[in-house]
Design a protein around this motif. Structure first.
Motif, PDB file in Angstrom:
ATOM      1  N   ILE A 165      37.348  39.275  95.184  1.00 29.15           N
ATOM      2  CA  ILE A 165      35.892  39.314  95.068  1.00 29.15           C
ATOM      3  C   ILE A 165      35.503  40.789  95.035  1.00 29.15           C
ATOM      4  CG2 ILE A 165      33.700  38.725  96.144  1.00 29.15           C
ATOM      5  CD1 ILE A 165      35.094  36.388  97.501  1.00 29.15           C
ATOM      6  N   ASP A 258      32.378  36.754  92.344  1.00 27.74           N
ATOM      7  CA  ASP A 258      33.292  35.789  92.947  1.00 27.74           C
ATOM      8  C   ASP A 258      33.728  34.832  91.830  1.00 27.74           C
ATOM      9  OD1 ASP A 258      34.590  33.862  94.372  1.00 27.74           O
ATOM     10  OD2 ASP A 258      33.017  33.541  95.857  1.00 27.74           O
TER      11      ASP A 258
ATOM     12  N   THR B 193      31.964  30.194 100.741  1.00 29.01           N
ATOM     13  CA  THR B 193      31.600  31.213  99.747  1.00 29.01           C
ATOM     14  C   THR B 193      30.409  32.047 100.216  1.00 29.01           C
ATOM     15  OG1 THR B 193      30.008  29.844  98.551  1.00 29.01           O
ATOM     16  CG2 THR B 193      32.305  29.666  97.875  1.00 29.01           C
TER      17      THR B 193
END
Lengths: 347, 316
Positions: A165, A258, B193
């Motif tokens: 990421i 991401d 996330t």
């Protein structure tokens, strides 16, 4: 607001002189579904409809729905155009990931922010061109053609990010995604602009006519002199750029690319929004306003679940049931039954 | 003439055997790794190679690219090469019985690293892995002390049904249940996330009227916490000051957040675990056979006090 089908495609029958019944207004049923969801929210969360200013920006659950729904709205508007021409674009989620990865990479390469934005949108345009070429020139079925980029695209994004990421700092991109324009969150302004552009292209230019004409009958359109291939490619270009804009919003939101998760399953939400808006996957119609209502239904559902305090194990099942009910509300036999009941009560 | 040929062949064979046994004394270990799907996994592989070199172990490294069939192939080739020991970091929990039996028949000990396998425990020596439950308990213990046992907590869960989400939640709850004034007031899944953490946190902020009476955010991983920190800042709150934060993983960005005063604690998911694994493998090869079926890799909690040092170590 009433959205007429293009005049050229209307049946030659006369319009009824009297105003049509309210329940025949095409946005009626999606709006009813949205209203019902918000009504439930009023009960489960007392402060749901409160909107106030915090540090100069609008703040509240309703604003959250618009704020979180903005990227989906942008993607869904592009999807509505593709579906209108009897296509489908499964690759939008992957294009979001690619746009995010490209943008992050270019920011780290030291390019100026506006140039990064342009380059990112150009890359997403190329993604759209790829899809359009496969569908229009090679005559591959849309679902298969766009599946290729859906699968490979996320891999491309992961490759650009080298499997990590990648985070960044950029005042320009933060302003676009999480900043504000006056009291309004800037991404809502971005989504509104995309809405206005889509509306203008579909309702005020010939392209809108051509898209719906190709969607209704590609062969007949070709015989009347419409360049069906060009029109088809155009729809995928629009969808690609829309996904690119959403990618910029999503990536700037968390200030990082991401590749595994950005835009994941977004294509399904976008298709669902179009369908909830009452469009048929068989094409022939682009419902712009209704697509927006479809997005708001999906997002208000998500926000409601988050605010409700429901254990997360139930998220998906609740979502599925409500979506099912919304679609049921749009099924013709159910509509007729409900209308019949309302009518019977009145008399 | 033909007798001479045979003798020559035998001599060459004997020399080859002698050569083999010489290299075998240097210990050859086969390691079948899942793949390189995450930063953590890549760092874990690098550490296994570096640590093997340090110890003079000849490591046969095989990357399975997240496919079990590749792992089965790798393990079978390790057996054919007659390595001294096999380490498997399994992709999935099931389907191991057959190949483990083959290793047992070849008298090669097998060690499981990281994820667990569902098979007859007599088929492998032990599993060497960290404990998700312990990570949750450690986070809970830190928060109990930091809040002096008085805390309303909002929780960002990992992906519903995943082992780390289930165990970290259980471990955390086991500790805070010891304190009557500590409780989880909101809990939702942020899917591990950053964007998930941010969206859920935004809704928590609305639902609790700007985190009124909330003293801490507990997230099952750092990425979600990083999203939550952004959400709090955008709502005009001061994470790390108005509310305590504790999460798991120890990614470079969480240490940066600690240095900026926006994050309070993170339990590290260690990637330099080669030393724990080789200690067990070499101990076993030296004759220590009484290992439990799960050798625990300890977990550490880090705070702003050692954030700079950790950030340097992680190469951020």
């Amino acid at each position: 607001m009433r959205l007429d089908p293009p005049a050229a495609l209307q049946a030659p029958t006369r319009r009824p002189a009297a105003a049509p019944k309210f329940s025949e207004w095409r946005a009626f049923w999606p709006l009813l579904a949205l209203a019902l969801i918000l009504l439930v929210d009023a009960f489960i969360s007392p402060g749901f409809f409160t909107i106030r200013l915090v540090e100069g920006r609008l703040y509240g659950s309703l604003i959250d729905i618009l704020y979180r729904g903005a990227p989906t709205a942008v993607v869904a508007l592009g999807m509505a155009v593709v579906i209108g021409a009897r296509g489908i674009d499964l690759s939008v989620g992957a294009v979001i990931a690619i746009a995010g990865a490209v943008m992050t990479e270019l920011i780290h390469a030291g390019m100026s922010a506006p140039a990064v934005l342009l380059a990112t949108l150009l890359v997403s345009l190329i993604c759209g061109l790829w899809n359009g070429a496969l569908v229009a020139l090679l005559d591959i079925q849309p679902i298969i053609a766009t599946l290729i980029l859906m699968v490979a695209g996320r891999g491309v994004a992961q490759m650009i990010d080298a499997g990590t990421i990648v985070t960044f700092r950029s005042d320009f991109f933060s302003a676009i995604s999480t900043g504000r324009l006056g009291p309004a969150p800037s991404r809502i302004v971005v989504a509104a602009a995309v809405y206005a552009l889509t509306w203008a292209a579909m309702r005020r230019t010939a392209l809108g006519l051509f898209v719906e004409s190709v969607g209704a009958n590609a062969e007949a359109s070709r015989l009347t002199g419409i360049d069906a291939k060009f029109v088809t490619i155009s729809t995928y270009l629009i969808s690609g750029v829309a996904a690119g804009i959403a990618g910029v919003l999503i990536t700037s939101d968390i200030r990082g690319s991401d590749a595994n998760n950005a835009g994941l399953w977004m294509e399904l939400d976008a298709i669902l929004a179009v369908v909830l808006g009452g469009a048929s996957l068989n094409g022939g119609r682009v419902y712009i306003f209704n697509t927006l209502i479809g997005v708001l239904i999906i997002q208000s559902l998500t926000t409601s679940i988050l605010v409700s305090g429901l254990p997360p194990e139930y998220n998906l099942i609740v979502k599925a049931i409500v979506v099912f009910l919304c679609l049921l509300l749009q099924a013709r036999p159910v509509r007729q039954a409900v209308s019949g009941m309302i009518w019977a009560k009145r008399t | 003439m033909s007798i001479l040929k045979h003798m020559l062949a035998a001599a060459v064979g004997a020399a080859a055997l002698a050569g083999l046994s010489a290299s075998a004394s240097a210990q050859t270990i086969g390691f079948s790794q899942v793949g390189s799907e995450s930063d953590w996994r890549t760092a874990f592989s690098a550490d296994m190679k570096a640590e093997a070199e340090k110890r003079g172990i000849k490591l046969q490294f095989s990357d399975a690219q997240q496919k079990e069939e590749n792992q089965l192939k790798a393990v079978r080739s390790f057996i054919a090469q007659k390595v001294d020991a096999i380490i498997i970091a399994p992709v999935v929990v099931t389907g191991w019985d057959q190949v483990l039996k083959e290793a047992q028949a070849a008298k090669i000990p097998v060690f499981i690293a990281d994820r667990a396998v569902e098979s007859d425990p007599s088929l492998f020596v032990t599993r060497i892995a960290a404990d998700f439950n312990l990570e949750g308990r450690l986070a809970g213990a830190w928060l109990a002390q930091a809040s002096k046992g008085n805390c309303n907590i909002v929780e960002l869960q990992g992906t519903v049904g995943s082992a780390p989400a289930i165990e970290r939640k259980k471990g955390f709850e086991a500790v805070i249940s010891l304190f009557p004034n500590m409780k989880i007031v909101k809990s939702q899944s942020g899917n591990f996330t950053t964007s998930g953490g941010k969206e859920v946190m935004e809704s928590f902020i609305k639902a609790t009227d700007g985190l009124k009476d909330v003293c801490a955010v507990w997230a099952h991983n750092d990425n979600m916490m990083l999203g939550a920190i952004q959400a709090m800042k955008e709502a005009g709150l001061k994470p790390g000051k108005d509310v305590l934060t504790v999460s798991v993983d120890g990614v470079p960005d969480i240490f940066k957040a600690m240095l900026a005063g926006e994050s309070d604690a993170s339990v590290e998911l260690k990637s330099d675990i080669g030393k724990y694994i080789y200690d067990v493998v070499q101990g076993y090869l030296k004759g220590k056979h009484d290992y439990p079926k799960w050798v625990l890799i300890p977990s550490d909690l880090h705070t702003p006090a050692d954030a700079a040092e950790m950030l340097k170590k992680k190469g951020g």
